[in-house]
Design a protein around this motif. Structure first.
Motif, PDB file in Angstrom:
ATOM      1  N   ALA A 272       1.204  -0.859  -0.602  1.00  0.00           N
ATOM      2  CA  ALA A 272      -0.073   0.397  -0.237  1.00  0.00           C
ATOM      3  C   ALA A 272       0.823   1.533   0.143  1.00  0.00           C
ATOM      4  O   ALA A 272       1.460   1.037   0.736  1.00  0.00           O
ATOM      5  CB  ALA A 272      -0.921  -0.079   1.305  1.00  0.00           C
ATOM      6  N   ASN A 277      -2.229   7.078  -4.011  1.00  0.00           N
ATOM      7  CA  ASN A 277      -3.271   6.193  -3.991  1.00  0.00           C
ATOM      8  C   ASN A 277      -2.974   5.428  -4.895  1.00  0.00           C
ATOM      9  O   ASN A 277      -3.672   5.078  -6.221  1.00  0.00           O
ATOM     10  CB  ASN A 277      -4.416   7.554  -4.032  1.00  0.00           C
ATOM     11  CG  ASN A 277      -4.801   8.070  -3.270  1.00  0.00           C
ATOM     12  OD1 ASN A 277      -5.205   7.724  -2.312  1.00  0.00           O
ATOM     13  ND2 ASN A 277      -4.497   9.367  -3.772  1.00  0.00           N
ATOM     14  N   ARG A 294      -6.724   5.277  -7.313  1.00  0.00           N
ATOM     15  CA  ARG A 294      -7.857   5.590  -7.234  1.00  0.00           C
ATOM     16  C   ARG A 294      -8.751   5.834  -7.985  1.00  0.00           C
ATOM     17  O   ARG A 294      -9.178   5.556  -7.415  1.00  0.00           O
ATOM     18  CB  ARG A 294      -6.899   6.801  -6.741  1.00  0.00           C
ATOM     19  CG  ARG A 294      -8.431   7.827  -6.320  1.00  0.00           C
ATOM     20  CD  ARG A 294      -7.971   9.344  -5.748  1.00  0.00           C
ATOM     21  NE  ARG A 294      -8.603  10.668  -4.598  1.00  0.00           N
ATOM     22  CZ  ARG A 294      -8.178  11.802  -4.786  1.00  0.00           C
ATOM     23  NH1 ARG A 294      -7.820  11.833  -4.200  1.00  0.00           N
ATOM     24  NH2 ARG A 294      -9.371  11.952  -3.795  1.00  0.00           N
ATOM     25  N   LEU A 298      -8.942   3.068  -4.320  1.00  0.00           N
ATOM     26  CA  LEU A 298      -8.207   3.471  -3.066  1.00  0.00           C
ATOM     27  C   LEU A 298      -8.763   5.518  -3.470  1.00  0.00           C
ATOM     28  O   LEU A 298      -8.693   6.043  -3.573  1.00  0.00           O
ATOM     29  CB  LEU A 298      -6.975   3.606  -3.626  1.00  0.00           C
ATOM     30  CG  LEU A 298      -6.288   1.789  -4.435  1.00  0.00           C
ATOM     31  CD1 LEU A 298      -5.251   2.268  -4.948  1.00  0.00           C
ATOM     32  CD2 LEU A 298      -7.194   1.434  -2.768  1.00  0.00           C
ATOM     33  N   PRO A 301      -4.434   4.614   0.828  1.00  0.00           N
ATOM     34  CA  PRO A 301      -4.921   2.787   1.499  1.00  0.00           C
ATOM     35  C   PRO A 301      -3.805   2.946   1.681  1.00  0.00           C
ATOM     36  O   PRO A 301      -2.604   3.743   2.123  1.00  0.00           O
ATOM     37  CB  PRO A 301      -4.126   1.758   0.280  1.00  0.00           C
ATOM     38  CG  PRO A 301      -3.766   3.106  -0.767  1.00  0.00           C
ATOM     39  CD  PRO A 301      -3.730   4.249  -0.664  1.00  0.00           C
ATOM     40  N   SER A 315      -8.297   1.197   2.936  1.00  0.00           N
ATOM     41  CA  SER A 315      -7.755   2.690   2.507  1.00  0.00           C
ATOM     42  C   SER A 315      -9.024   3.940   3.362  1.00  0.00           C
ATOM     43  O   SER A 315      -9.919   3.343   4.623  1.00  0.00           O
ATOM     44  CB  SER A 315      -8.503   3.477   1.499  1.00  0.00           C
ATOM     45  OG  SER A 315      -8.004   2.884  -0.398  1.00  0.00           O
TER      46      SER A 315
END
Length: 337
Positions: A272, A277, A294, A298, A301, A315
């Motif tokens: 992550a 994102n 994104r 996300l 995250p 997220s």
């Protein structure tokens, strides 16, 4: 510590501004990529299964998976642990006790961060408060109140957490002190298990004071992410339980928080990248590429857990302040061309 960026809107609980650990400790950056290998896993079909309330501090920070496929999440700002089914049904399992005058490094508020699950259903979490309540807490499956089983330094920031059932120990990454602690599963005095410059936070801009962050036990080693250094590290566990030499396994992972290993693909990681994102697939040779963004749902995250062909991704929306959530995606073998 340098002045750090803040999201435009912050939740408030009991009159106190709440942010989570990595929210105030990451800087924006770009992800290095490399060509895909023919036999590496692919990630597809992302879908958000649960949406949470940012204003209530429901900022999911970490994940532990249950046998039925549900996920146990830490809500950092709310000081809670929640169970979320694959269909998105959410129930609160426990709330950590409030702290009258928290002085937590980096964030100032009491936050629940890492989580680990034992085979008997017991949950363990890290709680950072800046007080004597800082440490590792146990949540029994019988629904009794959480209890502290190990104290860690109040000036530290215990973050990622993992349980090694075979050895009967817990490992916790301290993001501020740049260490990995080892604690008996039953609780007790912590041992300073691993230290070194590879685990420490940065000291000059754009570093934001977050070193060792995510942590997993995998193939006789403890793996740790360092957010400021943008690295993924491997620390072998010797037969006597001591730590081996710290090795950098991947670099250029800007904004890395927690991560999970892809089963059937040795040492392949989904990481992550909070500030970008993104979810990155990190290959055993250290190269990596973006597999989710994104646009897939996300929103900053924080963690990844993988079981079989499913990836669970939290997220927390620390910077976006929009749509903290739990996302599921398929992990499958890429077809050769």
């Amino acid at each position: 510590m340098p002045r750090l960026p803040r999201p435009s809107r912050l939740p408030r609980l009991a009159g106190t501004t709440i942010t989570a650990a990595t929210a105030l400790a990451l800087t924006l950056g770009l992800l290095a990529t490399a060509p895909a290998a023919g036999d590496e896993p692919a990630v597809s079909a992302p879908r958000v299964v649960a949406h949470f309330d940012f204003a209530k501090g429901q900022t999911p920070e970490n994940i532990a998976l249950e046998p039925d496929g549900s996920a146990d999440l830490t809500f950092a700002g709310a000081r809670q642990v929640a169970n979320v089914t694959r269909e998105g049904r959410t129930r609160i399992l426990a709330t950590l006790p409030a702290v009258a005058n928290p002085s937590t490094p980096v964030v100032g508020a009491a936050v629940v961060l890492g989580i680990a699950r034992a085979e008997d259903g017991t949950l363990y979490v890290t709680y950072a408060t800046g007080t004597a309540k800082t440490g590792i807490w146990r949540i029994d499956p019988d629904g009794s109140a959480p209890r502290q089983i190990a104290k860690l330094p109040p000036k530290g920031f215990p973050n990622g957490l993992a349980l090694d059932e075979r050895r009967g120990v817990l490992y916790a990454a301290d993001s501020v002190l740049g260490t990995v602690w080892r604690v008996p599963r039953a609780g007790g005095e912590p041992t300073l298990w691993a230290t070194g410059p590879e685990l420490e936070p940065g000291t000059a801009p754009p570093a934001a004071g977050i070193g060792a962050n995510g942590l997993r036990v995998h193939h006789d080693a403890v793996w740790v992410s360092n957010t400021d250094a943008a690295t993924l590290l491997r620390i072998p566990v010797h037969e006597n339980g001591s730590a081996g030499a710290i090795r950098i396994r991947a670099e250029g992972l800007t904004g890395i928080d927690d991560f999970g290993f892809v089963q059937r693909h040795r040492d392949t990681v989904l990481a992550a990248l909070l500030t970008g994102n993104q979810i990155a697939l990190v290959r055993p040779d250290g190269t990596h590429k973006t597999v989710l963004t994104r646009q897939d749902g996300l929103s900053n995250p924080t963690a990844v857990a993988v079981r079989g062909r499913t990836a669970y991704i939290t997220s927390a929306a620390y910077f976006t302040a929009q749509d903290p959530n739990l996302l599921l995606a398929k992990v499958h073998q890429r077809e050769r061309g």
